[in-house]
Design a protein around this motif. Structure first.
Motif, PDB file in Angstrom:
ATOM      1  N   ASN A  34      28.818  -9.547  94.583  1.00 13.08           N
ATOM      2  CA  ASN A  34      29.140  -8.260  93.983  1.00 13.08           C
ATOM      3  C   ASN A  34      29.769  -8.369  92.609  1.00 13.08           C
ATOM      4  OD1 ASN A  34      28.231  -7.391  96.389  1.00 13.08           O
ATOM      5  ND2 ASN A  34      30.175  -6.589  97.122  1.00 13.08           N
ATOM      6  N   ALA A  53      34.391  -5.480  88.687  1.00 14.25           N
ATOM      7  CA  ALA A  53      34.125  -6.784  88.080  1.00 14.25           C
ATOM      8  C   ALA A  53      33.658  -6.609  86.645  1.00 14.25           C
ATOM      9  CB  ALA A  53      33.087  -7.543  88.896  1.00 14.25           C
ATOM     10  N   MET A  54      32.828  -5.590  86.411  1.00 14.78           N
ATOM     11  CA  MET A  54      32.316  -5.382  85.053  1.00 14.78           C
ATOM     12  C   MET A  54      33.426  -4.926  84.117  1.00 14.78           C
ATOM     13  SD  MET A  54      28.650  -3.697  85.941  1.00 14.78           S
ATOM     14  CE  MET A  54      28.367  -3.134  84.290  1.00 14.78           C
ATOM     15  N   PRO A 113      11.306 -16.276  87.372  1.00 17.66           N
ATOM     16  CA  PRO A 113      11.455 -16.901  86.060  1.00 17.66           C
ATOM     17  C   PRO A 113      10.286 -17.828  85.766  1.00 17.66           C
ATOM     18  CG  PRO A 113      13.429 -17.185  87.395  1.00 17.66           C
ATOM     19  CD  PRO A 113      12.375 -16.656  88.292  1.00 17.66           C
ATOM     20  N   ARG A 122      29.646  -2.091  97.334  1.00 15.17           N
ATOM     21  CA  ARG A 122      29.198  -3.057  96.331  1.00 15.17           C
ATOM     22  C   ARG A 122      29.289  -2.467  94.931  1.00 15.17           C
ATOM     23  NH1 ARG A 122      26.496  -7.488  98.361  1.00 15.17           N
ATOM     24  NH2 ARG A 122      25.940  -7.307 100.553  1.00 15.17           N
ATOM     25  N   PHE A 126      36.532 -12.273  92.026  1.00 10.00           N
ATOM     26  CA  PHE A 126      36.692 -11.552  93.289  1.00 10.00           C
ATOM     27  C   PHE A 126      36.124 -12.343  94.469  1.00 10.00           C
ATOM     28  CE2 PHE A 126      36.676  -8.575  89.845  1.00 10.00           C
ATOM     29  CZ  PHE A 126      37.671  -7.665  90.174  1.00 10.00           C
ATOM     30  N   PHE A 184      27.788 -12.223  79.812  1.00 12.97           N
ATOM     31  CA  PHE A 184      28.125 -10.804  79.898  1.00 12.97           C
ATOM     32  C   PHE A 184      29.460 -10.463  79.231  1.00 12.97           C
ATOM     33  CE2 PHE A 184      29.906  -7.150  82.281  1.00 12.97           C
ATOM     34  CZ  PHE A 184      28.949  -6.207  81.978  1.00 12.97           C
ATOM     35  N   HIS A 227      12.302 -10.653  89.974  1.00 16.45           N
ATOM     36  CA  HIS A 227      11.899 -11.407  88.805  1.00 16.45           C
ATOM     37  C   HIS A 227      11.596 -12.849  89.194  1.00 16.45           C
ATOM     38  CE1 HIS A 227      11.946 -13.222  84.922  1.00 16.45           C
ATOM     39  NE2 HIS A 227      13.134 -13.768  85.068  1.00 16.45           N
ATOM     40  N   SER A 278      12.998 -10.627  82.959  1.00 15.07           N
ATOM     41  CA  SER A 278      14.273 -10.561  83.662  1.00 15.07           C
ATOM     42  C   SER A 278      14.826  -9.155  83.474  1.00 15.07           C
ATOM     43  CB  SER A 278      15.245 -11.598  83.117  1.00 15.07           C
ATOM     44  OG  SER A 278      15.864 -11.108  81.961  1.00 15.07           O
ATOM     45  N   PRO A 279      15.506  -8.643  84.489  1.00 15.89           N
ATOM     46  CA  PRO A 279      16.028  -7.284  84.376  1.00 15.89           C
ATOM     47  C   PRO A 279      16.841  -7.070  83.107  1.00 15.89           C
ATOM     48  CG  PRO A 279      16.287  -8.046  86.606  1.00 15.89           C
ATOM     49  CD  PRO A 279      15.744  -9.198  85.825  1.00 15.89           C
ATOM     50  N   LEU A 280      17.566  -8.113  82.692  1.00 16.62           N
ATOM     51  CA  LEU A 280      18.369  -7.941  81.495  1.00 16.62           C
ATOM     52  C   LEU A 280      17.495  -7.725  80.272  1.00 16.62           C
ATOM     53  CD1 LEU A 280      21.341  -7.926  81.941  1.00 16.62           C
ATOM     54  CD2 LEU A 280      21.527 -10.074  80.715  1.00 16.62           C
ATOM     55  N   ARG A 339      19.015  -5.551  89.901  1.00 17.03           N
ATOM     56  CA  ARG A 339      19.733  -6.725  90.368  1.00 17.03           C
ATOM     57  C   ARG A 339      20.087  -6.585  91.856  1.00 17.03           C
ATOM     58  NH1 ARG A 339      22.688  -8.836  92.934  1.00 17.03           N
ATOM     59  NH2 ARG A 339      24.561 -10.059  92.611  1.00 17.03           N
ATOM     60  N   PHE A 340      20.357  -5.337  92.294  1.00 17.02           N
ATOM     61  CA  PHE A 340      20.843  -5.173  93.654  1.00 17.02           C
ATOM     62  C   PHE A 340      19.764  -4.861  94.681  1.00 17.02           C
ATOM     63  CE2 PHE A 340      24.929  -5.442  91.802  1.00 17.02           C
ATOM     64  CZ  PHE A 340      25.698  -5.965  92.815  1.00 17.02           C
ATOM     65  N   THR A 371      20.480 -11.532  86.364  1.00 18.45           N
ATOM     66  CA  THR A 371      19.579 -12.266  87.240  1.00 18.45           C
ATOM     67  C   THR A 371      19.369 -13.709  86.789  1.00 18.45           C
ATOM     68  OG1 THR A 371      17.882 -11.159  86.012  1.00 18.45           O
ATOM     69  CG2 THR A 371      18.293 -10.362  88.225  1.00 18.45           C
ATOM     70  N   GLU A 392      32.865  -2.536  93.830  1.00 17.09           N
ATOM     71  CA  GLU A 392      33.325  -3.869  93.447  1.00 17.09           C
ATOM     72  C   GLU A 392      32.678  -4.317  92.150  1.00 17.09           C
ATOM     73  OE1 GLU A 392      33.052  -6.804  96.593  1.00 17.09           O
ATOM     74  OE2 GLU A 392      34.008  -5.406  97.993  1.00 17.09           O
ATOM     75  N   LEU A 393      31.394  -4.017  92.003  1.00 13.74           N
ATOM     76  CA  LEU A 393      30.700  -4.427  90.794  1.00 13.74           C
ATOM     77  C   LEU A 393      31.308  -3.738  89.575  1.00 13.74           C
ATOM     78  CD1 LEU A 393      28.304  -6.088  89.697  1.00 13.74           C
ATOM     79  CD2 LEU A 393      27.045  -3.942  89.648  1.00 13.74           C
ATOM     80  N   MET A 439      21.868  -0.100  81.416  1.00 15.49           N
ATOM     81  CA  MET A 439      22.734  -0.881  82.295  1.00 15.49           C
ATOM     82  C   MET A 439      22.522  -0.467  83.743  1.00 15.49           C
ATOM     83  SD  MET A 439      24.713  -3.248  81.580  1.00 15.49           S
ATOM     84  CE  MET A 439      25.328  -4.395  82.703  1.00 15.49           C
TER      85      MET A 439
END
Ligand SMILES: Nc1ncnc2c1ncn2[C@@H]1O[C@H](COP(=O)(O)OP(=O)(O)OP(=O)(O)O)[C@@H](O)[C@H]1O
Ligand SMILES: Nc1ncnc2c1ncn2[C@@H]1O[C@H](COP(=O)(O)OP(=O)(O)OP(=O)(O)O)[C@@H](O)[C@H]1O
Ligand SMILES: [Mg+2]
Ligand SMILES: [Mg+2]
Lengths: 271, 263, 291
Positions: free
Chosen positions: A91, B222-223, B12, B215, A86, A104, B10, B132-134, B166-167, A96, B218-219, B159
């Motif tokens: 977005n 994308a996901m 690293p 956002r 996109f 992913f 975060h 890390s957030p993940l 992340r945002f 991170t 759109e996210l 999630m």
């Protein structure tokens, strides 16, 4: 069988609203590089979302490698085969860390850890971002972010990548990086590319250009054919690339020139 | 001020703390927070502070950054302090002026509450700064998994958290940009009484919410286009595996917690 | 002298501080059309935010009509009214229920009368090419991206700024929308005599519009002058990763191949004429087909 086949596709976002797509017929062959241009609101993004089952047509059909998008059983297979990039890199990056983001898609495909690792590293290498595995994406430049986004798609081993204005927010260097990556994937990995753009020179890189206007395809053809038709280009609210415009001007003054797309071609045909 | 918020940012690194299993880190953090509410001696707080400092040093976190993370709660801290100073009764009267009176118990509880808030924020920041957030969500997801059978969507919750984290920096940046754009049109966010100030925030908040929704939209696309279909049936690039060092660190933390709570 | 920057340094204080501007001196005359180019992160956006006091320089001074805008005596509100700034994607800052009210936000903050505000809104809308009656009561959120962009710009124009700064205003617009916006800028500059500062990544636009081009690299202004002067420095531009306008690039390449053409031309028609006359001269010389 073409890789992407659209037949009589119609779609509107809300029932009473004008159709965003008003009868689209389009075929894209495996390994082809097509670009889609058109005014704001002409339906380009809507068209792109059809290729990835983010939208399904109200009327008509879309098939990807023979799988129809209106059958819910096909969704995941199609999305693995057709990846999407996109406009806004911020977005579409989920994680991170660069490697987590590229991972992913494969994670969603429930692949084993070793396979994911290998695919992530390979994909980053392909887009020239090897070594950035544990960088946070928000510290990268726009062009780098978009290449990470492309890597995230590549890690799913797709046949086709659809890019919706991937360079709109980038500076010239970033644009060049992304375009080179796209062209290389098309040439070397034989990945089908659908590139939506407002930059006419970018559209000129494709094998075939599609012009959209008010939810319909006005014309498709090679960049040379398309940009020769200056009347149509103006009508659709578009422009011809600078090089072509200059060549057209020269031709109007009686100079006989072959059709050219790049500065070098023009220079060579003049001297 | 907006960019001061540390939670969710975060940094690293490769220290022991960074490499620790996120599940262990979350459990230890929960444990420490619990302990924090039982401590009621100066020595206890001192020891806890010492522990925080040791962890900060081991994780090689920029102390300045962690301290800056405390700024946003500054107001809350001062308020807590004053409420306790003036309202908690008990012990000797230390200071008096007309109806205002500070008593010994007020000083103690005030000090304790403030220490608790500050240490709590610091400890949680350590967790989010080094994880890390993940990883964090992986950890939470794992820890919540037993609750899935009661219908708790652990994967989705996890999630959602990742994405929120992340945002946060992105939206903070955006807020700053919108604020500047409105200031360029003469908006004034700094002067006036409370009502005027609250009203002045509308030109900031409306675009900010719209932007957050855009956002998010759109996210989500994308996901989805990357085959995300809820938390189930995913594998991980980084599978969580307990290392023996994680177990040692966990036991060490439990030991410390018990020790501190004895003071 | 309208605006003057003196020995500016600007540092963003983060964990690792970023030097965004480093030793910038700049003078801007009233009525100029200034083009600002440079690759990403070179400090363009930072520079323009200094001009209306949104950022205070870490070192150095910013003068507007000879007054230091960051001194006590100067009202920043006044400066911001006179120096309008349109950010990237300005439509993301729309917030009111109707178009008219959103555009009125600036004039209202400036404390103008109801009547004056309405006039300003009407004028601003007409400037950006939208009909007042049919747009004033619509919600800005139900408009197309291009229309939203123009509403947002009208919101700044309603302040009647003497200086208008635009930070990449064309991103994401289709070619027709971009052309309209360019025409608007030309109109504002030529007819209303507004001083314009344009940041853009499109060298063609800058080359054709600007009286003076500033090239930034790593926080410094490394090159400036008329477009004809700046864009003939191909090697220097290449060093800092900038391209030439397409037309200039073609002329340069022709020159390298031995065709005697001027290379300081940016308009298509002029380039066409230059090439034709050069070819003619050459063929007279060899009395045969070109080359
Ligand atoms: N989520 C949505 N809800 C309602 N209408 C929409 C939505 N997205 C697009 N539209 C409408 O559908 C039409 C086609 O939009 P689309 O986004 O496909 O255009 P586009 O060619 O991608 O334009 P752009 O160049 O601005 O990206 C437009 O009229 C638009 O207003
Ligand atoms: N709000 C901010 N906080 C911290 N650093 C910043 C901020 N804004 C910009 N920077 C940094 O300052 C430097 C200059 O940034 P600036 O935005 O002025 O560049 P630019 O030339 O406008 O780039 P672009 O073409 O990408 O818009 C960059 O290194 C950038 O990362
Ligand atoms: Mg679109
Ligand atoms: Mg910028």
């Amino acid at each position: 069988m073409s890789q992407i086949e659209m037949q009589g596709v119609e779609f509107s976002y809300r029932a009473q609203q004008d159709k965003a797509l008003a009868g689209i017929d389009l075929k894209v062959e495996k390994g082809e590089f097509i670009s889609v241009i058109g005014a704001n609101g002409s339906g380009k993004s809507t068209l792109a979302k059809m290729m990835n089952v983010l939208l399904v047509p109200d009327k008509g059909s879309v098939t990807i490698n023979g799988l129809t998008t209106s059958d819910p059983d096909n969704i995941w297979q199609i999305r693995q085969q057709v990846g999407m990039v996109f406009q806004n890199p911020d977005n579409q990056l989920v994680a991170t860390l660069v490697e987590d983001d590229v991972a992913f898609g494969p994670e969603n495909l429930a692949l084993p850890t070793e396979v994911i690792r290998q695919r992530v590293d390979q994909a980053l290498k392909t887009v020239g971002m090897d070594g950035y595995q544990s960088h946070p994406p928000h510290k990268l430049s726009g062009g780098q972010k978009q290449r990470v986004a492309i890597a995230g798609i590549l890690a799913m081993l797709p046949d086709c990548i659809v890019l919706d204005e991937p360079t709109a927010m980038l500076d010239p260097m970033g644009r060049k990086e992304v375009l080179e990556t796209i062209s290389r994937l098309n040439r070397e990995e034989n990945i089908t590319v659908v590139l939506i753009t407002h930059f006419m020179e970018e559209a000129g890189l494709a094998d075939r250009v599609v012009i959209m206007q008010e939810g319909r395809i006005r014309k498709t053809g090679s960049p040379r054919e398309i940009f020769r038709d200056t009347g149509l280009i103006a009508e659709a609210g578009l422009d011809v690339p600078e090089v072509v415009a200059l060549a057209n001007q020269l031709r109007q003054q009686g100079l006989s020139l072959p059709e050219v797309m790049t500065a070098d071609e023009l220079v060579d045909s003049l001297c | 001020m907006l960019t001061d918020i540390t939670i969710g940012q975060h940094i690293p690194g490769s220290s022991i703390i960074h490499r620790m299993d996120p599940r262990i880190k979350i459990l230890v953090t929960l444990l420490m927070i619990t302990i924090l509410f039982f401590i009621d001696t100066f020595i206890g707080f001192l020891l806890f502070l010492l522990l925080v400092i040791i962890i900060l040093l081991t994780a090689r976190l920029p102390i300045k950054r962690v301290l800056r993370g405390l700024k946003p709660v500054f107001f809350l801290v001062i308020l807590t302090l004053f409420l306790h100073l003036f309202l908690t009764r008990g012990g000797e009267v230390i200071w008096q002026w007309r109806f205002l009176r500070i008593e010994e118990a007020g000083v103690f509880t005030g000090f304790f509450m403030v220490s608790r808030i500050l240490l709590l924020i610091m400890f949680t920041s350590i967790l989010t700064l080094t994880t890390s957030p993940l990883e964090l969500t992986d950890g939470i997801e794992y820890l919540l998994k037993p609750l899935a059978r009661f219908g708790l969507p652990a994967g989705e919750l996890a999630m959602m958290m990742t994405i929120a984290l992340r945002f946060i920096p992105t939206l903070l940046e955006e807020a700053e940009k919108i604020m500047k754009a409105q200031k360029a049109r003469g908006a004034d966010f700094e002067s006036g009484n409370i009502i005027q100030r609250a009203k002045a925030l509308v030109p900031l908040l409306v675009p900010l919410f719209i932007s957050a929704f855009r956002r998010a939209d759109e996210l989500a696309l994308a996901m989805e286009s990357r085959c995300y279909r809820g938390g189930t049936n995913r594998t991980r690039l980084h599978e969580l595996k307990l290392k023996s060092s994680d177990i040692y660190l966990f036991l060490l933390a439990v030991g410390l917690a018990v020790a501190i709570s004895f003071f | 002298m309208l605006i003057e920057l003196k020995d500016i340094r600007h540092i963003y204080q983060l964990d690792d501080p970023v030097v965004a501007l480093d030793g910038v001196n700049l003078e801007i005359e009233r009525g100029e059309f200034l083009g600002l180019i440079g690759h990403t992160g070179s400090g363009k956006s930072t520079l323009v935010q200094l001009l209306n006091g949104l950022l205070k320089p870490s070192e150095g001074q910013v003068f507007f009509e000879g007054r230091d805008i960051n001194s006590q005596e100067v009202e920043l509100k006044e400066i911001r009214r006179r120096v309008g700034l349109v950010f990237q994607y300005p439509e993301h800052q729309l917030f009111e229920e109707t178009v008219a009210r959103d555009i009125a936000f600036g004039p209202k903050n400036a404390g103008l009368s109801e009547e004056e505000i309405e006039n300003r809104v009407r004028e601003a809308l007409e400037l950006v090419g939208l009909d007042y009656e049919s747009f004033k009561d619509r919600s800005p959120f139900n408009l197309s991206g291009g229309q939203q962009r123009r509403i947002a710009i009208a919101g700044v124009l309603a302040l009647k700024p003497e200086v208008l700064i635009l930070d990449e205003p064309m991103a994401g617009l289709d070619p027709a929308g971009r052309r309209k916006l360019l025409e608007l800028l030309i109109h504002l500059h030529r007819e209303l005599e507004i001083t314009v500062i344009l940041i853009s990544h499109r060298m063609e636009e800058i080359a054709r519009l600007a009286d003076r081009v500033l090239v930034m690299d790593r926080g410094k202004i490394v090159l400036q002058g008329r477009p004809a002067e700046v864009f003939t420095e191909r090697e220097r531009l290449k060093e800092i990763d900038l391209d030439l306008p397409v037309v200039t690039d073609i002329l340069k390449k022709l020159e390298e191949k031995g065709l005697k053409v001027r290379t300081d031309i940016f308009a298509l028609e002029e380039a066409r004429d230059e090439i034709l006359s050069a070819l003619e001269k050459q063929s007279q010389f060899r009395e045969s087909r070109p080359c």
